[in-house]
Design an enzyme around this catalytic site. Structure first.
Site, short mmCIF file in Angstrom:
data_model
loop_
_atom_site.label_atom_id
_atom_site.label_comp_id
_atom_site.label_asym_id
_atom_site.label_seq_id
_atom_site.Cartn_x
_atom_site.Cartn_y
_atom_site.Cartn_z
N ASN A 7 47.21 -21.72 -13.52
CA ASN A 7 46.12 -20.78 -13.29
C ASN A 7 45.57 -21.12 -11.90
O ASN A 7 44.76 -22.02 -11.75
CB ASN A 7 45.05 -20.95 -14.37
CG ASN A 7 43.86 -20.05 -14.15
OD1 ASN A 7 43.83 -19.26 -13.22
ND2 ASN A 7 42.86 -20.17 -15.02
N ARG A 85 49.27 -17.28 -14.71
CA ARG A 85 48.23 -16.28 -14.88
C ARG A 85 48.21 -15.42 -13.61
O ARG A 85 48.08 -15.93 -12.51
CB ARG A 85 46.89 -16.97 -15.05
CG ARG A 85 45.77 -15.98 -15.12
CD ARG A 85 44.45 -16.67 -15.28
NE ARG A 85 43.40 -15.68 -15.38
CZ ARG A 85 42.11 -15.99 -15.42
NH1 ARG A 85 41.74 -17.25 -15.40
NH2 ARG A 85 41.21 -15.06 -15.51
N HIS A 173 40.05 -10.52 -17.41
CA HIS A 173 39.81 -11.49 -18.49
C HIS A 173 40.53 -11.06 -19.76
O HIS A 173 40.13 -11.45 -20.86
CB HIS A 173 38.29 -11.58 -18.84
CG HIS A 173 37.47 -12.36 -17.87
ND1 HIS A 173 36.16 -12.07 -17.62
CD2 HIS A 173 37.77 -13.45 -17.12
CE1 HIS A 173 35.67 -12.92 -16.73
NE2 HIS A 173 36.64 -13.77 -16.42
N ARG A 234 28.99 -13.02 -8.15
CA ARG A 234 29.30 -11.58 -8.00
C ARG A 234 28.17 -10.74 -8.58
O ARG A 234 27.57 -11.11 -9.59
CB ARG A 234 30.61 -11.25 -8.72
CG ARG A 234 31.83 -11.74 -7.98
CD ARG A 234 33.09 -11.52 -8.79
NE ARG A 234 33.66 -12.79 -9.23
CZ ARG A 234 34.54 -12.91 -10.21
NH1 ARG A 234 34.98 -11.86 -10.84
NH2 ARG A 234 34.99 -14.10 -10.54
N ARG A 277 23.58 -23.89 -15.42
CA ARG A 277 22.80 -25.08 -15.84
C ARG A 277 21.63 -25.31 -14.90
O ARG A 277 20.50 -25.53 -15.33
CB ARG A 277 23.69 -26.32 -15.87
CG ARG A 277 24.43 -26.45 -17.18
CD ARG A 277 25.51 -27.47 -17.08
NE ARG A 277 26.50 -27.05 -16.08
CZ ARG A 277 27.74 -27.48 -16.03
NH1 ARG A 277 28.17 -28.37 -16.90
NH2 ARG A 277 28.58 -27.04 -15.12
N GLU A 326 29.74 -20.38 -24.39
CA GLU A 326 30.02 -21.49 -25.31
C GLU A 326 28.87 -22.49 -25.37
O GLU A 326 28.59 -23.07 -26.42
CB GLU A 326 31.28 -22.25 -24.85
CG GLU A 326 32.56 -21.46 -24.99
CD GLU A 326 33.67 -21.97 -24.07
OE1 GLU A 326 33.62 -23.15 -23.66
OE2 GLU A 326 34.58 -21.18 -23.75
N GLU A 380 42.69 -19.56 -22.40
CA GLU A 380 43.60 -18.64 -21.70
C GLU A 380 44.96 -19.26 -21.47
O GLU A 380 45.99 -18.60 -21.64
CB GLU A 380 42.97 -18.23 -20.36
CG GLU A 380 41.81 -17.29 -20.54
CD GLU A 380 40.87 -17.25 -19.36
OE1 GLU A 380 40.31 -18.32 -19.00
OE2 GLU A 380 40.68 -16.17 -18.79
P1 ADP Z 1 35.20 -20.30 -15.04
O1 ADP Z 1 34.87 -18.85 -15.22
O2 ADP Z 1 35.30 -20.71 -13.61
O3 ADP Z 1 36.29 -20.81 -15.94
P2 ADP Z 1 33.39 -21.60 -16.89
O4 ADP Z 1 33.86 -20.77 -18.03
O5 ADP Z 1 33.65 -23.07 -16.92
O6 ADP Z 1 33.83 -21.03 -15.49
O7 ADP Z 1 31.80 -21.37 -16.79
C1 ADP Z 1 31.02 -21.97 -15.81
C2 ADP Z 1 29.55 -21.62 -16.07
O8 ADP Z 1 29.18 -22.16 -17.35
C3 ADP Z 1 28.61 -22.23 -15.04
O9 ADP Z 1 27.61 -21.29 -14.68
C4 ADP Z 1 27.98 -23.38 -15.82
O10 ADP Z 1 26.69 -23.68 -15.36
C5 ADP Z 1 27.92 -22.79 -17.20
N1 ADP Z 1 27.68 -23.83 -18.20
C6 ADP Z 1 28.45 -24.86 -18.57
N2 ADP Z 1 27.81 -25.64 -19.47
C7 ADP Z 1 26.60 -25.08 -19.67
C8 ADP Z 1 25.45 -25.41 -20.46
N3 ADP Z 1 25.45 -26.49 -21.25
N4 ADP Z 1 24.37 -24.61 -20.42
C9 ADP Z 1 24.36 -23.52 -19.62
N5 ADP Z 1 25.38 -23.15 -18.84
C10 ADP Z 1 26.49 -23.91 -18.86
#
Ligand code: ADP
Length: 596
Positions: A7, A85, A173, A234, A277, A326, A380
């Site tokens: 990926n 991917r 996605h 975005r 976060r 999640e 994925e």
């Molecule tokens: P990608 O789309 O690049 O795969 P991810 O699915 O890992 O990204 O998502 C990243 C986002 O998830 C970031 O904005 C990160 O801050 C958020 N995130 C991860 N853990 C938490 C958490 N415990 N609480 C809130 N947001 C979170």
């Protein structure tokens, strides 16, 4: 089968090694990211061991080239295939595809549709082919799952020349939405073909998808991954009038505007940070911009959930996935609060800390709530590995023509409907037998009536069914003035009501559909064609008149069936097909409807 999955993004390389089988094992997980000053950060996980640090790879190409060494160092030899991917597959790539001299130029030609994503994906393909010239390389496309979206969901209301140039909605996605929707159906213990699911993927990129009875109906990303939700960097939805405004007021060029919408907007544009976060922490500490960003983020997602419930005529389950979906109970809560009117209510404790280990998919709705709410990790790479394995395991199909039968409008009646239309105790008169064994056309006819008009002398096909089903063409549905959905036979929940008129009375019943094209096949013919029950295949009609490909045609295998494809009159007209027509299976077009 041991499969390496790549990926490759513009700023990171993620890869994984999977042993596919009844229970696919994730053997190794690796990433290289934050490329700068000739180096990058790496993270490798094998079993319970994780290594992290910096590596001397200055860019994506160097990182990809380092992968064989990493695999050898971790004892991961015997790779049998490489899965990639690919972000954009355009209108043609509906299924996993072997990456070779035929497909690669066609994928390269799609780069203008995904200028940031596809080049990185293709760079991984180039290095992988150089490194493993003898292994099959297979592409799995983020757009494929959404190729079932109807024209009303994919068409922008813009001038025809723009649409002819390829301007349409695609959605992304897809691999994630497909995986989590299947995972949710599994958790609920119901076939996905009976469920209306809204999949909410909230990561750095974010999108919502309406998965209607197993197929993507609509999703919030469009021509590019910019449309829809507020994302990390975005913008999501924006008034197209903004382009003229920004050009006139700020003197910005198209390139400036596009770059800012991709990289400096979303959470980053609103707060300076793209990381949820950070934004949540700052909001809790009183930062007004962060508080507003969170409200806007949740509001936009909630609007899409409402819209997709309306698009599907209801919703059975909402699934949250992606880093934010999640891990952020408060974001899930903000999105769901206010949707109680449609039966969606979270349970405080179950939402607080769902255990997602071992690909669990816990339900977090209140006890008794009508709509299930599920949280699960997206997978994925795992889904790509499964699709690559399934693609490679397919037998080579035999080239043989499939007869095509054109179905005119008709109804299948229940016993109750026969009585309402023809009188108590009435039995239909069996007329001409049909080619599917045991099926016949009745001598009697009925009239259909809608708000706009009537269709007279509509055929009745026997035997009787448990539930009345009325099959018309799209043109017929306009003549009636009712919007009939395209559905598989028997999939009638939420379908519109039409009036049936018989000699003894009338009946207002739901069950009005435009039948999705399908192929009846007996098990012997299915095996020879290399297809399985429930798969979707592409069928090429080459009659020299109006040649075309009917994509995503459902295979229905039944012992004793007469093998033939059923299309309706609109479809037959579009292909210039009369009686006695035939089509050919497009090689390698079959896609599985289930996750593996
Ligand atoms: P990608 O789309 O690049 O795969 P991810 O699915 O890992 O990204 O998502 C990243 C986002 O998830 C970031 O904005 C990160 O801050 C958020 N995130 C991860 N853990 C938490 C958490 N415990 N609480 C809130 N947001 C979170």
């Amino acid at each position: 089968m041991r499969i390496l999955v790549f990926n490759a993004g513009s700023s990171s390389l993620k890869f994984g090694v999977f042993e596919t089988g009844a229970d696919t094992q994730h053997l190794f997980k690796g990433s290289f990211e934050r490329f700068r000053d000739g180096g990058c950060a790496f993270r490798f996980t094998q079993g319970t061991d994780t290594e992290e640090g910096t590596a001397p790879h200055g860019d994506l190409t160097a990182a990809i080239a380092a992968v064989p060494g990493v695999l050898t160092a971790h004892g991961l030899n015997d790779i049998a295939a490489v899965g990639h991917r690919i972000a954009h597959g355009g209108p043609d790539f509906a299924a996993p595809t072997r990456l070779d001299g035929d497909s690669l130029p066609r994928i390269e030609a799609l780069t203008p549709l995904a200028p940031l994503h596809n080049p990185a994906n293709l760079e991984a393909v180039r290095v992988a082919i150089e490194t493993w010239p003898d292994l099959p390389q297979v592409g799995v496309f983020d757009t494929s799952f959404h190729l079932t979206n109807p024209a009303r969901a994919t068409t922008y209301a813009v001038p025809e020349v723009w649409r002819q140039a390829g301007l349409r909605r695609y959605g992304f996605h897809g691999t994630s939405h497909k995986y989590v929707a299947h995972r949710a159906a599994e958790e609920l213990g119901q076939p996905i073909t009976a469920l209306r699911i809204i999949s909410v993927h909230l990561g750095n990129g974010a999108s919502v998808c309406a998965v209607n009875l197993g197929r993507s109906l609509d999703s919030s990303m469009g021509l590019t991954p910019l449309e829809g939700l507020v994302m990390g960097t975005r913008s999501g939805d924006l008034d197209p009038g903004a382009y003229g405004f920004l050009s006139r007021q700020l003197g910005l060029s198209m390139a400036d505007i596009e770059a800012a919408l991709y990289s400096d907007s979303g959470l980053k544009g609103l707060t300076g940070s793209s990381d949820m976060r950070d934004v949540e922490d700052r909001a809790a500490a009183g930062d007004a911009a962060a508080q507003q960003a969170i409200n806007l983020y949740a509001y936009r997602a909630r609007k899409y959930i409402g819209a997709y419930a309306a698009a599907m005529g209801g919703v059975d389950a909402v699934v949250f996935t992606g880093g934010i979906g999640e891990n952020s109970p408060s974001m899930r809560r903000r999105i769901c609060d206010g949707l109680e009117f449609m039966g969606l209510r979270l349970d405080h404790d179950r939402n607080a800390a769902p255990d997602l280990s071992d690909r669990a998919a816990p339900q977090i709705q209140s006890y008794g709530a009508r709509v299930a709410v599920i949280v699960t990790e997206t997978a994925e790479q795992l889904q790509i590995a499964r699709e690559v394995a399934a693609h490679l395991a397919r037998p080579k199909p035999e080239a043989r023509p499939i007869p095509v039968a054109v179905s005119g409008r008709h109804v299948h009646l229940s016993a109750k409907a026969v009585e309402a239309l023809f009188g108590k105790g009435y039995r239909l008169t069996e007329g001409k037998p049909l080619r599917q064994p045991g099926n016949w056309a009745a001598e009697e006819r009925v009239t259909l009536e809608g708000p706009k008009g009537r269709l007279e002398r509509v055929a009745i096909l026997g035997p009787l069914r448990k539930r009345t089903q009325i099959e018309v063409s799209r043109t017929d549905s306009f003549a009636l003035g009712i919007d009939a959905p395209v559905r598989d036979s028997g999939s009638l929940d939420g379908t519109p009501t039409v009036r049936l008129i018989g000699p003894a009375g009338h009946l207002d019943t739901d069950g009005l559909i435009v039948a999705a094209r399908h192929i009846h096949a007996n098990p012997e013919d299915a095996a020879a064609l290399g297809v399985e029950d429930g798969e979707l295949v592409d069928v090429r009609i080459s009659n020299g008149v109006r040649d075309l490909v009917f994509d995503r045609t459902l295979i229905r295998v039944q012992p004793g069936a007469f093998t033939e494809m059923h299309i309706d009159t609109d479809e037959a007209n579009a292909a210039g097909l009369g009686a006695g027509g035939a089509g050919d299976l497009v090689p390698q077009s079959a896609t599985l409807r289930t996750a593996d």
